[in-house]
Scaffold this active site. Structure first.
Site, short mmCIF file in Angstrom:
data_model
loop_
_atom_site.label_atom_id
_atom_site.label_comp_id
_atom_site.label_asym_id
_atom_site.label_seq_id
_atom_site.Cartn_x
_atom_site.Cartn_y
_atom_site.Cartn_z
N HIS A 152 17.97 48.77 -12.98
CA HIS A 152 17.41 50.29 -12.70
C HIS A 152 17.61 50.96 -13.74
O HIS A 152 18.77 51.42 -14.21
CB HIS A 152 17.86 50.81 -11.37
CG HIS A 152 17.43 51.95 -10.92
ND1 HIS A 152 16.27 51.99 -9.86
CD2 HIS A 152 17.62 53.25 -11.42
CE1 HIS A 152 16.01 53.25 -9.90
NE2 HIS A 152 16.64 53.93 -10.64
N CYS A 153 16.67 51.30 -14.46
CA CYS A 153 16.71 52.34 -15.66
C CYS A 153 16.43 53.59 -15.34
O CYS A 153 15.19 53.82 -14.83
CB CYS A 153 15.59 51.72 -16.33
SG CYS A 153 15.68 52.70 -18.15
N PRO A 154 17.24 54.42 -15.53
CA PRO A 154 17.18 55.99 -15.23
C PRO A 154 16.12 56.67 -16.22
O PRO A 154 15.52 57.56 -15.76
CB PRO A 154 18.48 56.47 -15.31
CG PRO A 154 19.07 55.66 -16.26
CD PRO A 154 18.58 54.31 -15.98
#
Length: 389
Positions: A152-154
């Site tokens: 999960h990439c912020p």
């Protein structure tokens, strides 16, 4: 205390802060390069035209791939991986993990599954109430199971997985090209900054444009190199830290088909689309070819008939296609479930026989009862003979 849905909305709003920050930096870099550098600082018309053409090419590809990475919805498991309503109710009522696994084994009989948990059990998500396909993981930030989840990439406020992994790689590539181009073309004017040969209005923008481009270039280069290595190995970030578990045990190279085929798994087999942020990844995200198909002795075997003009020894061994791999997977798991249930039946039969005397009546007197496990049957016979003697 605030309602749960209000807190959830606040979390979703705060999650967009990194994306907004990147968008503001990109907008400022566009203004600083096009207006302050190319229009107000560079005197040569030819140099302006060349710089603006290449800058806009890299800018368009960077924004396009970034947009696709952000707004491509993560792919989820299909309905066939959901438990039927009756089985779901039985699963929820069962308190013993062994009984729950029996339900999952029966439900997974027709599903193409190769990976297991570390204990060899069926991978099941209690949150989403689905049997996890291979390489699928639950994202706590998105609160859903994501097919071939990488991380999960912020910075994109999205899960990077099967549906947008190619876009994420291109986003890293074009952002690196964008930063490199800015740093390389601004360098000579950055040097002029120290000799006071720049207009006062352009000094601030040129100075910070070079520093920001160089800083992002270094950070993106390391991340881009790492993901290129993952693509070459056909691994996700999760699999790089925790190897997937197959019937034969954990194997970090279980999905690797060779460098060339690993590349086509992500980018597709048509090279003309490799550099475009359009979806061309192979497969459906539910099943993946694995090099362990022929290595697992408990998997179903397929007799490949050679051509009449060739002998069996002359026929080259080629990796199975996706359709063949799915067919093998269905047959394999039907056999696996049958073997699993048969073993449990034998165990229960052995337990029952161990607790009965030769006349067929269940023993209720004080003789030793070592019939809890099949391995203890020999001990039961030995002790029984000693007590009779």
């Amino acid at each position: 205390m605030a309602p749960t849905h209000v807190l959830r909305c606040c979390q979703r709003g705060l999650a967009w802060i990194p994306v907004i920050f990147i968008a503001l930096v990109v907008c400022w870099s566009y203004y600083a390069y096009v207006v302050e550098l190319c229009i107000f600082t560079i005197r040569s018309i030819g140099e302006q035209i060349v710089y603006l053409i290449f800058f806009h090419l890299s800018f368009i590809m960077f924004v396009w791939s970034y947009w696709k990475t952000i707004f491509s919805k993560p792919a989820n498991p299909s309905k066939e991986f959901c438990l039927p309503k009756a089985e779901k109710e039985r699963y929820e009522k069962e308190e013993r993990p062994e009984s729950q696994q029996e339900i999952l084994w029966r439900a997974a009989a027709s599903l193409p599954l190769y990976t297991r948990t570390g204990a060899g059990a069926i991978r099941y998500c209690d949150r989403c109430q689905v049997i996890k396909p291979d390489r699928c993981h639950h994202c706590s930030a998105c609160d859903m199971c994501v097919l071939k989840m990488d991380h999960h990439c912020p910075w994109v406020n999205n899960c990077v997985g099967f549906s947008n992994y190619k876009f994420f790689i291109l986003f890293l590539a074009y952002s690196l090209v964008y930063c490199l181009f800015i740093a390389a073309t601004v360098l000579q004017y950055f040097i002029k900054f120290w000799t006071n040969d720049l207009p006062d209005t352009a000094k601030f923008h040129v100075l910070f444009l070079f520093f920001v481009a160089a800083m992002f270039c270094i950070s993106i280069l390391s991340l881009f190199s790492y993901h290129l290595w993952l693509v070459g190995k056909n691994r996700s970030t999760i699999e790089a830290f925790r190897a997937p578990v197959f019937r034969t045990g954990s194997d970090k190279n279980g999905f690797s088909l060779g460098f060339r085929k690993n590349i086509t798994q992500v980018f597709g087999d048509q090279k003309k689309y490799w550099l475009l942020p359009v979806f061309t990844s192979q497969g459906d995200g539910l099943t993946f070819p694995t090099r362990l198909v022929n290595a697992d002795p408990e998997q179903a075997t397929v007799n490949l008939h050679p051509e009449p003009s060739k002998s069996a020894a002359e026929v080259p061994v080629s990796p199975l296609s996706d359709s063949q791999n799915r067919l093998l997977s269905n047959e394999q798991h039907a056999n696996n479930v049958g073997d699993h249930l048969a073993n449990n039946t034998l165990k229960s039969g052995a337990l029952q026989r161990g607790c009965e005397d030769p006349t067929g009546k269940t023993s209720t007197h004080g003789s030793p009862q070592l019939c809890l496990t099949p391995a203890a049957e020999s001990e039961t016979i030995t002790i029984s003979m000693e007590s009779e003697s």
